[in-house]
Every structure is written in C-alpha cells, then in structure tokens.
Design an enzyme around this catalytic site. Structure first.
Site, PDB file in Angstrom:
ATOM      1  N   ILE A  10       0.824  -1.230   0.000  1.00  0.00           N
ATOM      2  CA  ILE A  10       0.000   0.000   0.000  1.00  0.00           C
ATOM      3  C   ILE A  10       0.848   1.266   0.000  1.00  0.00           C
ATOM      4  CG2 ILE A  10      -0.361   0.242   2.520  1.00  0.00           C
ATOM      5  CD1 ILE A  10      -3.422   0.696   1.529  1.00  0.00           C
ATOM      6  N   ASN A  23      -3.185   1.738  15.230  1.00  0.00           N
ATOM      7  CA  ASN A  23      -3.373   1.315  16.611  1.00  0.00           C
ATOM      8  C   ASN A  23      -4.242   2.385  17.281  1.00  0.00           C
ATOM      9  OD1 ASN A  23      -2.490   1.150  19.625  1.00  0.00           O
ATOM     10  ND2 ASN A  23      -1.694  -0.714  18.678  1.00  0.00           N
ATOM     11  N   GLY A  31       2.491  -4.898  10.850  1.00  0.00           N
ATOM     12  CA  GLY A  31       1.720  -4.982   9.596  1.00  0.00           C
ATOM     13  C   GLY A  31       1.760  -3.701   8.770  1.00  0.00           C
ATOM     14  N   ASP A  33       0.680  -0.807   9.419  1.00  0.00           N
ATOM     15  CA  ASP A  33       1.074   0.323  10.259  1.00  0.00           C
ATOM     16  C   ASP A  33       2.589   0.553  10.206  1.00  0.00           C
ATOM     17  OD1 ASP A  33       0.274   2.329  11.959  1.00  0.00           O
ATOM     18  OD2 ASP A  33       0.404   1.123  13.790  1.00  0.00           O
ATOM     19  N   SER A 117      -8.191  -4.903   9.414  1.00  0.00           N
ATOM     20  CA  SER A 117      -8.461  -5.859  10.511  1.00  0.00           C
ATOM     21  C   SER A 117      -8.159  -7.325  10.184  1.00  0.00           C
ATOM     22  CB  SER A 117      -9.932  -5.767  10.997  1.00  0.00           C
ATOM     23  OG  SER A 117     -10.062  -4.711  11.905  1.00  0.00           O
TER      24      SER A 117
END
Ligand code: AR6
Length: 336
Positions: A10, A23, A31, A33, A117
């Site tokens: 991404i 978070n 991941g 993040d 998620s």
C-alpha cells in the site's frame, strides 16, 4: 474504473490518500502500520499522529503523508475479531465509511485501502471482503472516487470457498468438454457431464447461425441497432438512469459520455461485458449486446466462461465480480 483490486504494497500506491490500519494509541504497530510509518518517515508521521491522540475503533483521522507518494494518510482503527458477536462487522463498516468521508472532505479523488483488521486483528477475510463490497457499492453509487483495494497476495482474498469451487469447476468442465470436441470428435459426448453436453451444442448452433448459411432474408430482418443504441435503449427499459448504469458497470462518466456521443461507438469487449452485468441481462441479451460491438463469448477463454457463469447465476455485483476474477487468477474487468 472507480473500483479496482490490486496486488501491491500500500505504501507504493500513487493515490491521494492511503488508509492505515492504525493502533488506537499513537504508537507504531506491526503490519501495514509499520510499513506506512517507515515509508512516510517515522518521526514526522508519529508527531502528527500524537496530535490526534486516541482513536476509537471504527473512527478515523487524517494526517499528511510526508515521504509517501500519497498526499494523506487516513488512520483508522479496525475491530479486533472476538468471534463475531461483539459488533465487529458494524465497526469495520464504520472504518471504511469514515475513511471515505475524510477522503471526500479533503478533496481526494483516489484512495487505497488495505483489508482492514484481517492481519494482526484476525478478522475473517471472506467477511471483511463482503463488507468492502457493501460499503463501496453504496458509496460509489453517489460519489465519484477511484477506490483501490490493495491486497498482499493472490490467496489473500478468498471471498467464498464454495463459490470459488463452483466457478472453477464450471470453467474447467466447460473448457475440457469444448476442447475435447475440438480435438477429437463428438464420441466424447458420452463422457462429458450433463452441463457440458447442454452447452456445447449451443456453440455449435451459434457457429452455424453466423456462418454462410444465413439467408439474405434473415440478415435483412436483423435489427441494425448499434451497441450504443442498444445500450441506451436497455438503460431506459430497465428503468435506470445513465449514471446508475455506468456506475453499476464500474465505468467512469467520461467513457459513458463518449459512448453517448457516438452512435457507432466501438467499446472494448470488457466494457460491453461490464454493461451487460450492470443491466442484469440474461445470457441471450448479453450475447446480443456484445454482438452489436462485434464480440462473442469465447468458449476457450476462462475469463469469458467466468463472466457467463456470473450472468447465468445472476451475480451482477461488479465489485464482487472483480474480486472473484482476481481470486480465480484471471484478468479483471478493469484490466486493459
Ligand atoms: N500493504 C498492503 N497490505 C498489507 C501490508 C502492506 N504493506 N502489510 C500488511 N498488509 P494489519 P489489522 C495486509 O495487520 O489486522 C498493528 O499493530 C495484511 O496482509 O496491517 O487491522 C496496528 O498498530 C492484512 O490482510 O492490520 C494495530 O494495532 C491487512 O493488510 C493492528 O496491527 C491488515 O493487516 C491492526 O491490525
């Protein structure tokens, strides 16, 4: 093409906004993040994230994207999967809806989502995809935005194992039966399944019809509607507006204007197929529409067989179809 599923990291997406699976607290997790912070510049992005403070599950917030190709990062906190009875689906819907709202409010014309998620938080991918399809379908019917669903691997997005098995076996069965007939003789008819036996003669009949056997009278009686004329007529007959039709076909306004302004418009085959799905045509009608642009479903193309399968089983949601085609390892309708 307002919706597209792509396989990518991404952080590499060239869009106005990328969505981060944040978070709840202003810290850098794992991941997506961690990849987003690393690519944007950890210090810079974390300083902005700290200004926002805690983000509740289902909520979103927007920051600049610093060293990323995107202009903005939209931080949204997904639900942690706890068996499905803790409002997880509703929270995930809110993540997508709130992210799209932020994108719209900030003038974004394009956005890239990861499958929120479904990593650290363990949300089932099948269900997550259904939620993406439902939110995207509702959003794009009203708004203009290019939405990318970015997945990491081809097996990441299994929509429904059962459905895939059905499509895969449909394609294989048809393909094998037709190839056998081509390569050997009709003697194999006894070996192929009921379905194949039903379908193969249809092609034979079609081939015969379009061959030189056509009488001049038949040809003269055929309607001389062009693709554009038939499309516009069907839109009216189905009680749809033009915008509903091109949106349901996952086509953009510009392309539709071109079609509308040219009676002899020559669409790409996939565009004609996309409109056949959007108009919820049956197989005969779909064949007719395609033929107006000089196309036919090819018996030896897996892609064409898959589209026929969707039409025959009345699966007309184009976003769902894009994901299913992607998962089958086929081209998607928007790849050309
Ligand atoms: N590009 C695209 N997709 C990715 C990438 C990438 N670079 N990396 C992972 N995915 P996750 P969550 C996919 O774990 O489940 C963090 O610690 C991945 O395969 O990023 O919402 C946060 O701080 C999966 O399908 O997010 C939170 O605490 C999807 O992205 C928590 O994890 C989402 O996986 C969020 O967990």
């Amino acid at each position: 093409m307002p919706f597209k599923i792509v396989r990518n990291d991404i952080t590499k997406m060239q869009v106005d906004a990328i969505v981060n699976t944040a978070n709840p607290r202003p810290i850098i997790g794992g991941g997506t993040d961690s990849a987003v912070y690393k690519a944007a510049g950890k210090k810079l992005l974390l300083a902005e994230r700290k200004k926002i403070g805690k983000i509740a599950r289902g909520q979103a917030a927007i920051t600049p994207a610093f060293n990323l190709k995107a202009k903005y990062v939209i931080h949204t906190v997904g639900p942690r999967w706890r068996g499905g009875n803790h409002g997880e689906e509703g929270i995930l819907c809110s993540c997508y809806e709130n992210s799209l709202r932020f994108a719209k409010e900030n003038g974004c014309k394009s956005i890239a989502f990861p499958l929120i998620s479904t990593g650290v938080y363990g949300f089932p991918k099948d269900l997550a995809l259904q939620i993406v399809i439902s939110v995207v379908s509702k959003f794009l019917i009203k708004e203009d935005m290019m939405i990318y669903l970015v997945v990491f691997g081809p097996k990441e997005t299994r929509l429904s194992e059962k459905l895939f098995e059905k499509i895969e076996s449909y394609i294989d069965e048809e393909y094998v039966a037709i190839k056998r007939r081509e390569e050997y003789s009709d003697d194999f008819a006894g070996e192929v399944s009921q379905r194949s036996r039903r379908v193969v003669p249809q092609y034979k009949a079609e081939e015969t019809k379009t061959s030189a056997d056509h009488s001049l009278k038949d040809l003269m009686e055929q309607s001389d509607e062009t693709f554009q004329q038939m499309l516009l007529r069907l839109i009216v007959e189905k009680g749809m507006t033009n915008a509903e039709a091109y949106k349901k076909a996952n086509q953009d306004k510009k392309l539709f204007s071109k079609i509308k302004n040219s009676v002899n418009y020559q669409p790409k085959k996939k565009t004609a197929m996309a409109f056949a799905l959007a108009l919820e045509l049956n197989l005969d009608e779909a064949k007719d529409l395609l033929s107006r642009a000089g196309y036919a479903f090819s018996p030896s193309s897996h892609f064409d067989k898959a589209i026929q399968y969707f039409i025959e089983t009345k699966k007309y949601n184009i976003y769902e179809i894009e994901i299913m085609l992607y998962n089958l390892g086929l081209e998607t309708l928007c790849n050309y």
